[in-house]
Design an enzyme around this catalytic site. Structure first.
Site, PDB file in Angstrom:
ATOM      1  N   GLY A  15       0.969  -1.291   0.184  1.00 43.06           N
ATOM      2  CA  GLY A  15      -0.044   0.075   0.053  1.00 43.06           C
ATOM      3  C   GLY A  15       0.838   1.282  -0.101  1.00 43.06           C
ATOM      4  CB  THR A  17       2.648   7.241  -1.031  1.00 39.63           C
ATOM      5  OG1 THR A  17       2.414   8.011   0.163  1.00 39.63           O
ATOM      6  CG2 THR A  17       2.021   8.584  -2.188  1.00 39.63           C
ATOM      7  CB  ALA A  18       4.372   3.940  -4.357  1.00 39.23           C
ATOM      8  CE  LYS A  81       8.678  21.535  -2.376  1.00 35.10           C
ATOM      9  NZ  LYS A  81       9.306  20.297  -2.697  1.00 35.10           N
ATOM     10  CB  VAL A 186       3.040 -11.556   0.788  1.00 30.99           C
ATOM     11  CG1 VAL A 186       3.627 -12.508  -0.317  1.00 30.99           C
ATOM     12  CG2 VAL A 186       1.912 -11.182   0.003  1.00 30.99           C
ATOM     13  CD  GLU A 348      15.613  20.035  -5.777  1.00 28.62           C
ATOM     14  OE1 GLU A 348      14.429  20.450  -5.852  1.00 28.62           O
ATOM     15  OE2 GLU A 348      16.469  20.972  -5.577  1.00 28.62           O
ATOM     16  CB  ILE A 352       5.271  11.351  -4.850  1.00 32.75           C
ATOM     17  CG1 ILE A 352       5.298  10.901  -3.484  1.00 32.75           C
ATOM     18  CG2 ILE A 352       4.152  11.665  -5.926  1.00 32.75           C
ATOM     19  CD1 ILE A 352       4.336  11.481  -2.739  1.00 32.75           C
TER      20      ILE A 352
END
Length: 501
Positions: A15, A17-18, A81, A186, A348, A352
């Site tokens: 799960g 964010t990605a 931002k 898993v 930087e 994401i």
């Protein structure tokens, strides 16, 4: 030519964010409408949760999902931002701003470029990007990049957010659109004789099969590395930071500045790395990214707490980072995203963006991938080449922050001596020696992750130059420079300044 069997089911492992970005993006894409989508995640594995900043690309991702800012930002404690303020990276107390660039900045930015070229060739005083870009003025005045009236062009800005809450928001979005969530561990992965993932075996003995898998299992990379054995290229000798120590504080407890930054990230250089400060609506995220070869965890925690004026007894969180890239992001029937695929340190806020780029490229290739064996191979090669090119481009730009620093601590001396690519070597040499930097940017255009405004902001901001150099160059007049600065200030006052301020 024989048509491949259509993919009927895709499993996303992990799960965070990605993983939930993948689930949401695929669930929203009509190409995947007839495909069963399932996400498997463990409730025994916490999220990394340090990536609380984004580039402007995230806005496009949310827009493509049909999600408005008012729908997600409040729930994720998000703030806008405008860019990143780099503080004391040369050890001289100076700072410069890396702005987000948009169309209204074209004219004043050109004045900045000319002044920066004059400086590196031995003419004029140090010039920084802060005053020549609208977002730099916004940051200085602590103003939101959301305008008060319609702009003549699209402005560019990123976000700060609670990564856990963003994942939860995308989870709700995806599940409402038919993605099945399975909470389980898993314990084993079975493969076919042709090195395809076949089934995921859960702790309760259940076996989950699919035609295709997306590996979002974080640094463990259970499918792409552990099951399929795809090699991992470590950048440990090129980017020294491999650890972080973090501590959030309530928004009103920021004691490092008289006025807390609301709309930009701070990146402050410390003895063996740098300190991020990310303003959310409910807290200020603080984290020290450092090299464990040059600083112990306890010493890093002490330096972090001292830097933000917190007692040494304050509880902190320690993290380890695996910096590098998978040789292939897409191998056989597995696509790796997020930390399972690549990670360049958070300087930087590109993690994401990399996930988004990979997903968008995968979705654009998916229909062709299903046609036949030849199209399948070509699709994987196309994506892998694009991902690797972007990762290496990001690495070049991140390394440039370190190899141009003049700080004298052992860590910074070591960071200056790391191996860098031929491309970065040529770029830095051209800048330092007063040669035609823009010609090189043009020649490398397709290979660079960052373009002209960002490179100029970094190299001029660091005042990277040969102080003995005197090469012919006609600087722009002080009057035109003043006009460019005034132009940016006027734009901000016209479009962004609150009416009753």
């Amino acid at each position: 030519m024989k048509v491949k069997q259509a993919i009927r089911k895709i499993i996303i492992l992990g799960g965070g964010t990605a993983g939930w970005m993948a689930a949401a993006a695929l669930a929203n894409n009509p190409v995947f409408a007839a495909i069963e989508l399932c996400l498997v995640e463990s409730d025994n594995i916490g999220t990394i949760g340090v990536g609380e900043g984004s580039t402007p690309h995230l806005k496009r991702f949310m827009d493509n999902l049909g999600i408005s800012e008012k729908d997600w930002m409040e729930l994720c404690h998000a703030s806008y931002k405008t860019g990143i303020d780099f503080i004391n990276w040369n050890g001289d107390g100076q700072q410069y701003f890396h702005p987000f660039y948009f169309q209204m900045d074209v004219k004043p930015a050109e004045v900045f470029f000319i002044n920066a070229n004059a400086r590196r060739r031995g003419h004029g005083n140090a010039v920084k990007p802060d005053a020549f870009f609208s977002s730099g003025v916004l940051a200085k005045r602590n103003l939101s990049p959301r305008p008060n009236k319609a702009l003549p062009c699209t402005n560019e800005y990123g976000y700060h957010f609670d990564a856990t809450e963003l994942a939860n928001y995308l989870k709700d979005y995806a599940c409402k659109r038919g993605v099945r969530q399975i909470i389980a561990d898993v314990v084993e992965v079975s493969t076919t004789q042709h090195q395809q993932i076949e089934t995921l075996i859960l702790a309760n003995g259940e076996r989950l099969s699919a035609d295709f898998f997306i590996d979002a299992s974080g640094f463990s990379a259970k499918l792409i590395h552990k099951a399929l054995g795809v090699p991992f290229q470590s950048f440990a000798d090129e980017l020294l930071n491999d650890s972080a120590v973090t501590v959030p504080v309530p928004a009103l407890m920021d004691s490092t500045q008289t006025q807390q930054a609301k709309y930009h990230t701070r990146a402050t250089a410390l003895s063996a790395g740098w300190l991020w400060q990310i303003p959310l609506t409910h807290r200020l995220g603080n984290g020290y990214v450092y090299s464990s070869r040059h600083l112990s965890a306890n010493a890093a925690a002490k330096e972090l707490l001292h830097s933000i004026n917190l007692p040494e007894s304050t509880q902190v969180r320690f993290l380890k980072m695996r910096v590098g890239v998978s040789d292939k992001a897409w191998h056989n029937n597995v696509l790796a995203i997020g930390l399972a695929q690549s990670f360049i340190e958070p300087l930087e806020a590109t993690s994401i963006m990399m996930t988004q780029f990979t997903l968008e490229r995968f979705m654009s290739l998916f229909e062709r991938y299903q046609l036949n064996k030849q199209a399948e191979t070509l699709s994987r090669q196309t994506l892998n080449q694009a991902v690797m090119q972007l990762v290496l481009g990001i690495k070049d730009y991140i390394q440039a922050h370190y190899v141009t620093s003049q700080r004298s601590e052992a860590y910074w001396v070591a960071a200056r001596k790391v191996a860098i690519s031929q491309r970065l070597t040529q770029l830095l040499k051209a800048w330092y020696q007063g040669e035609d930097f823009d010609l090189l940017l043009y020649q490398y255009d397709q290979q660079l992750a960052y373009f002209r405004p960002s490179w100029y902001a970094l190299l001029a901001g660091m005042d990277y130059r040969d102080p003995k150099l005197k090469r012919p160059f006609e600087p722009i007049s002080a009057e035109i420079t003043a006009q460019a600065i005034s132009y940016c200030q006027t734009l901000v006052e016209q479009y962004f300044q609150p009416k009753h301020s």
